[in-house]
Design a protein around this motif. Structure first.
Motif, PDB file in Angstrom:
ATOM      1  N   LEU A 137       3.519  -8.674   8.677  1.00 53.40           N
ATOM      2  CA  LEU A 137       2.494  -8.723   8.080  1.00 53.40           C
ATOM      3  C   LEU A 137       1.036  -8.337   9.202  1.00 53.40           C
ATOM      4  N   GLU A 138       1.992  -8.014  10.222  1.00 51.35           N
ATOM      5  CA  GLU A 138       1.041  -7.542  11.850  1.00 51.35           C
ATOM      6  C   GLU A 138       0.271  -6.762  11.112  1.00 51.35           C
ATOM      7  N   ASN A 139       0.824  -5.226  10.553  1.00 51.64           N
ATOM      8  CA  ASN A 139       0.002  -4.300  10.295  1.00 51.64           C
ATOM      9  C   ASN A 139      -0.547  -3.888   9.329  1.00 51.64           C
ATOM     10  N   ILE A 140      -0.818  -5.191   8.555  1.00 54.15           N
ATOM     11  CA  ILE A 140      -2.393  -5.112   7.540  1.00 54.15           C
ATOM     12  C   ILE A 140      -3.642  -5.331   8.136  1.00 54.15           C
ATOM     13  N   PRO A 159      -6.034   4.750   6.955  1.00 57.43           N
ATOM     14  CA  PRO A 159      -4.509   4.532   6.767  1.00 57.43           C
ATOM     15  C   PRO A 159      -3.245   4.877   6.153  1.00 57.43           C
ATOM     16  N   VAL A 160      -2.220   5.249   5.653  1.00 58.21           N
ATOM     17  CA  VAL A 160      -1.415   4.766   4.656  1.00 58.21           C
ATOM     18  C   VAL A 160      -0.885   4.055   5.620  1.00 58.21           C
ATOM     19  N   ILE A 161      -0.283   2.420   4.547  1.00 57.69           N
ATOM     20  CA  ILE A 161       0.140   1.618   4.919  1.00 57.69           C
ATOM     21  C   ILE A 161       1.979   1.825   3.596  1.00 57.69           C
ATOM     22  N   PRO A 162       3.421   1.741   4.298  1.00 60.37           N
ATOM     23  CA  PRO A 162       4.107   1.963   3.734  1.00 60.37           C
ATOM     24  C   PRO A 162       4.296   0.747   3.595  1.00 60.37           C
ATOM     25  N   VAL A 163       5.158   0.432   2.308  1.00 64.61           N
ATOM     26  CA  VAL A 163       5.321  -1.708   1.969  1.00 64.61           C
ATOM     27  C   VAL A 163       7.198  -1.019   0.863  1.00 64.61           C
ATOM     28  N   ALA A 164       7.388  -2.035   1.306  1.00 62.99           N
ATOM     29  CA  ALA A 164       8.626  -2.261   0.616  1.00 62.99           C
ATOM     30  C   ALA A 164       8.816  -2.735  -0.167  1.00 62.99           C
ATOM     31  N   MET A 165       9.093  -2.778  -1.239  1.00 65.77           N
ATOM     32  CA  MET A 165       9.469  -4.594  -1.917  1.00 65.77           C
ATOM     33  C   MET A 165      10.780  -4.674  -2.254  1.00 65.77           C
ATOM     34  N   ARG A 221       8.665  -6.113   3.204  1.00 66.82           N
ATOM     35  CA  ARG A 221       8.659  -5.454   4.562  1.00 66.82           C
ATOM     36  C   ARG A 221       7.384  -4.486   4.271  1.00 66.82           C
ATOM     37  N   ILE A 222       6.752  -4.278   5.239  1.00 70.67           N
ATOM     38  CA  ILE A 222       4.776  -4.226   5.485  1.00 70.67           C
ATOM     39  C   ILE A 222       5.231  -2.778   6.811  1.00 70.67           C
ATOM     40  N   GLY A 223       5.025  -1.920   6.572  1.00 67.68           N
ATOM     41  CA  GLY A 223       6.143  -0.854   7.582  1.00 67.68           C
ATOM     42  C   GLY A 223       4.297  -0.384   8.818  1.00 67.68           C
ATOM     43  N   LYS A 224       4.265   0.279  10.207  1.00 70.73           N
ATOM     44  CA  LYS A 224       3.110   0.677  10.354  1.00 70.73           C
ATOM     45  C   LYS A 224       2.084   1.769   9.519  1.00 70.73           C
ATOM     46  N   PRO A 225       1.230   1.217  10.346  1.00 70.80           N
ATOM     47  CA  PRO A 225       0.165   2.027   9.250  1.00 70.80           C
ATOM     48  C   PRO A 225       0.608   3.997   9.813  1.00 70.80           C
ATOM     49  N   LEU A 226       0.060   4.840   8.959  1.00 66.34           N
ATOM     50  CA  LEU A 226       0.313   6.277   8.955  1.00 66.34           C
ATOM     51  C   LEU A 226      -1.198   6.719   8.606  1.00 66.34           C
ATOM     52  N   ASP A 227      -0.839   7.791   9.872  1.00 66.84           N
ATOM     53  CA  ASP A 227      -2.492   8.160  10.278  1.00 66.84           C
ATOM     54  C   ASP A 227      -2.438   9.907   9.705  1.00 66.84           C
ATOM     55  N   PHE A 228      -3.409   9.990   9.014  1.00 67.80           N
ATOM     56  CA  PHE A 228      -3.219  11.440   8.073  1.00 67.80           C
ATOM     57  C   PHE A 228      -4.999  12.271   8.137  1.00 67.80           C
TER      58      PHE A 228
END
Length: 242
Positions: free
Chosen positions: A20-23, A141-147, A169-176
């Motif tokens: 959750l800290e990645n949001i 930023p794109v934040i990957p999420v897994a349900m 599960r919420i992953g770390k933000p991806l910077d593009f």
């Protein structure tokens, strides 16, 4: 309504959450998730303090009668945004424009790169349109999420959901941002999409299949049709020998 629906879902199903800290507490971001169940768009917003806007079929908002009005109110309450999907290209462009609008308002935009629900619980190839184009056009930023296990709660064809704990599960933000403004380059779009799908795969633990989920659904439907035809032919042959 978002909080009442979210509170009810959390109370009934008690979803567990990691990352959750990645949001971000404020500012725009794209939440890119795998898609296992119709309920994914409800469980993810339920565990977040911020509103998440997903794209939904316009028909969910325009159905007639009392049931139609209740359905529309429910989808609006959980942050669904109606998009007219008549015509494949028109649908894609409308979804991209809607996503950009959400990001420009400084909000969270939720999207399923696979484009449709997984037919068998595996992770399928991401479509290089909506996700990558919104990300590159806005720099968000794109934040990957897994349900996790949401498909077990309400499998296709089941009306009454099963009470069990899904996971998120919420992953770390991806910077593009290095590709900002290059949303017209199909090779860049594919590269961005594949990078996001790889992160989703790591978070979800799903088996990855390098074809589109829509193609997999056609293959499954064709196989079922062929199996029924074989069974029917076998039954006819058995009757003829009696």
């Amino acid at each position: 309504m978002k909080f009442s629906i979210g509170g009810s879902l959390k109370l009934a199903f008690r979803p567990w959450v990691e990352g959750l800290e990645n949001i971000p507490a404020e500012g725009p971001a794209i939440l890119a998730s795998n898609h296992l169940s119709f309920s994914d768009s409800f469980f993810l917003p339920a565990v977040l303090d911020r509103k998440v806007t997903f794209i939904a079929k316009a028909e969910y908002f325009t159905s007639p009668g009392v049931k139609g009005k209740l359905t529309a109110a429910f989808f609006k309450g959980v942050g669904q945004l109606p998009v007219d999907r008549s015509g494949a290209r028109g649908a894609g462009e409308a979804a991209i424009k809607s996503g950009i609008d959400v990001i420009e308002r400084g909000e969270l935009f939720g999207i399923y790169p696979e484009g449709t629900r997984s037919p068998d619980g595996r992770l399928y190839r991401g479509k290089p349109g909506g996700l990558a184009r919104v990300a590159l056009a806005t720099g968000a930023p794109v934040i990957p999420v897994a349900m996790i296990d949401t498909e077990k709660i309400q499998p296709p064809g089941k009306v009454v959901p099963k009470l069990m704990r899904p996971g998120i599960r919420i992953g770390k933000p991806l910077d593009f941002s290095r590709y900002h403004g290059m949303d017209g380059d199909r090779f860049i779009l594919r590269s961005v999409t594949d990078e996001v799908m790889y992160e989703i795969m790591k978070l979800s633990g799903q088996e990855y299949v390098d074809i589109y989920a829509t193609a997999a659904k056609r293959q499954i439907a064709d196989a079922e049709k062929a199996a029924k035809a074989d069974s029917k032919a076998e039954h006819k042959a058995d009757k003829s020998t009696e």
